[in-house]
Design a protein around this motif. Sequence first.
Motif, short mmCIF file in Angstrom:
data_model
loop_
_atom_site.label_atom_id
_atom_site.label_comp_id
_atom_site.label_asym_id
_atom_site.label_seq_id
_atom_site.Cartn_x
_atom_site.Cartn_y
_atom_site.Cartn_z
N VAL A 113 0.75 -1.20 0.04
CA VAL A 113 0.08 -0.01 -0.10
C VAL A 113 0.93 1.24 -0.18
O VAL A 113 0.72 2.26 -0.60
CB VAL A 113 -0.87 0.06 1.31
CG1 VAL A 113 -1.75 1.30 1.34
CG2 VAL A 113 -1.78 -1.06 1.02
N PRO A 161 -2.07 -4.62 -3.96
CA PRO A 161 -2.81 -3.27 -3.64
C PRO A 161 -2.14 -2.19 -4.41
O PRO A 161 -2.98 -1.17 -4.47
CB PRO A 161 -3.16 -3.05 -2.30
CG PRO A 161 -1.91 -3.98 -1.79
CD PRO A 161 -1.85 -5.11 -2.47
N TRP A 171 -3.71 0.07 -7.73
CA TRP A 171 -5.25 0.30 -7.26
C TRP A 171 -4.90 1.47 -6.28
O TRP A 171 -5.88 2.44 -6.54
CB TRP A 171 -5.85 -0.54 -6.81
CG TRP A 171 -5.73 -1.64 -7.71
CD1 TRP A 171 -5.15 -3.33 -7.45
CD2 TRP A 171 -5.97 -2.00 -9.13
NE1 TRP A 171 -5.35 -3.92 -8.28
CE2 TRP A 171 -5.92 -3.28 -9.51
CE3 TRP A 171 -6.76 -1.05 -9.89
CZ2 TRP A 171 -5.86 -3.65 -10.77
CZ3 TRP A 171 -7.01 -1.52 -11.22
CH2 TRP A 171 -6.31 -2.79 -11.73
#
Length: 532
Positions: free
Chosen positions: A173, A217, A220
């Motif tokens: 992330v 992730p 995105w």
Amino acid sequence: MSIVARVVRFSGRWQASIVKLATDASVCRGFVLGFITVHVLLWTVILTLLKAAQDIHFDVAEAFGWGQSYLFGYGKHPPLSGWVAGLWFSVFPTEDWATYALAMTVVGVGMLICWMIALRVVDRRRAFFVVVMLALYPVFNFKGFKYNPDLLQLVTLPLLVLAYLDAFDKRTVRSGVWLGIAAALALLTKYWALTMIGAIGIAALVHPARMAFLRSPAPWVAIVATAIAMVPHAIWLVRVDFLPLSYAEDTYALSTRAVALRYVRGYVAHNLALLAVPLVLSAVVLAWGRWRCVFVADPIALGGGQARPDMLRAQAINVWIIQAVVAIGPVLGAMAFTVHIKTDWGISLFFLVPLCVTAIPALRIQQIALPRILLIWLTISLLLLAVSPLIATYTMQRNSAADYRTGARSELARDLTAAWHRRFHRRWSIVVGMTEIGQPMTFYSPDHPVTLCPNEKWPSGLASPVAAKALGFVGICDPNDYRFQSCEAWMRSHASGAEHIVMPTHRVFRGRAGPRTDWSVYFVTPQTADSR
């Protein structure tokens, strides 16, 4: 020991020292930083001497003008180049040398980021070779004299590529957030960054290891982070009715594909010629006495002895795909959509070429290549340092009054500032003139008046005709400009009752008088007090 033997011994020690400094993990970062710093300082001096007879480019003066107010956009372009200029000149004086120092600092930061990219693909030996190749690439020296959004992309686009390689590796992330911020910074520099963003998207979709990245992730989160970071600029874009897009369409749309093809040919030829400099010089270094051994499998190149050889090879594939797409895509797009593709648009698109070449596993780069290519860079730089004053004198003699470089705009700015103060005893707030003449007034005048361009469809938002009427202005029309008649017509419409004079200027450089220009100047009396 003979003198020859001593020279040979010293040469051997010097070469060994360069190799150790460039490849030793404990000192290589400091050595690369030192090399880049020397490059920045040396080329700042070279450009200052080389351009001593000239005024700065109006693109640089325009960026300075934007930086006087921190907006979310400036008519033609997103805001980041103006913000950077504003921060820079809040520390440095408005002198010509400071603009070249800004340009070379941008180039230097770009070189450092490219070295960091290279370390994710090749070993330290090849990574340093890449940095020196970039130092020889004209975009990173004399071609990079002009600070503008195109040049600033030499920081933001490499940063974008570095963030993508990091996200492709870590797939977290946090890496996605950094990728999104890097993409936003690139877009806030110039929308041309969409070419690099598109290339990265294609690389992510066609890479053999794409599924591991796409299931993570990182991509995105990056999309969301980019969208959030772009919200303030998007709001500004809506408020000005998408002015930068209108500017691009009105300025670069062409009528026929034949005309587009002519510009494409010029773009390709220009950028190939620039790339030929580092590629040819590097080929000479690599073939120096060993031309038969240039292409030999080098197992160390893409990860031999490293912790993650599979990731290094994977990152090389990413870099090759990205460079291929940004090399071919804009050309095909210009032909498909009949767009005028400017040669300078290639400034920010080919910084990966040296890495793409050095990442070829079969290309052998021996340790001796490092001091040799460094010696070539140093020789060329010192030679240009020596001849720069001669070139400056030559350009002074060759250029005409119509040339923005020798049209004595800095002299005009000082004369107009003095004339304004004699008349109105207050700060000069607004100058009205075409970009090529108005922006230099903004930079060179001690009052730094804001520029308002007559009949411009894409105003910067820093000034308006209403403000010009209230605060008064100096209007300037250049008799050598093809828009002189339209400029004069605007003055007759908006400066009725103004004092009209013809102000002559010419530059004297090292005892030689430059061309004379007779400027058409209008002084419009202020109606209100200047609040600034």
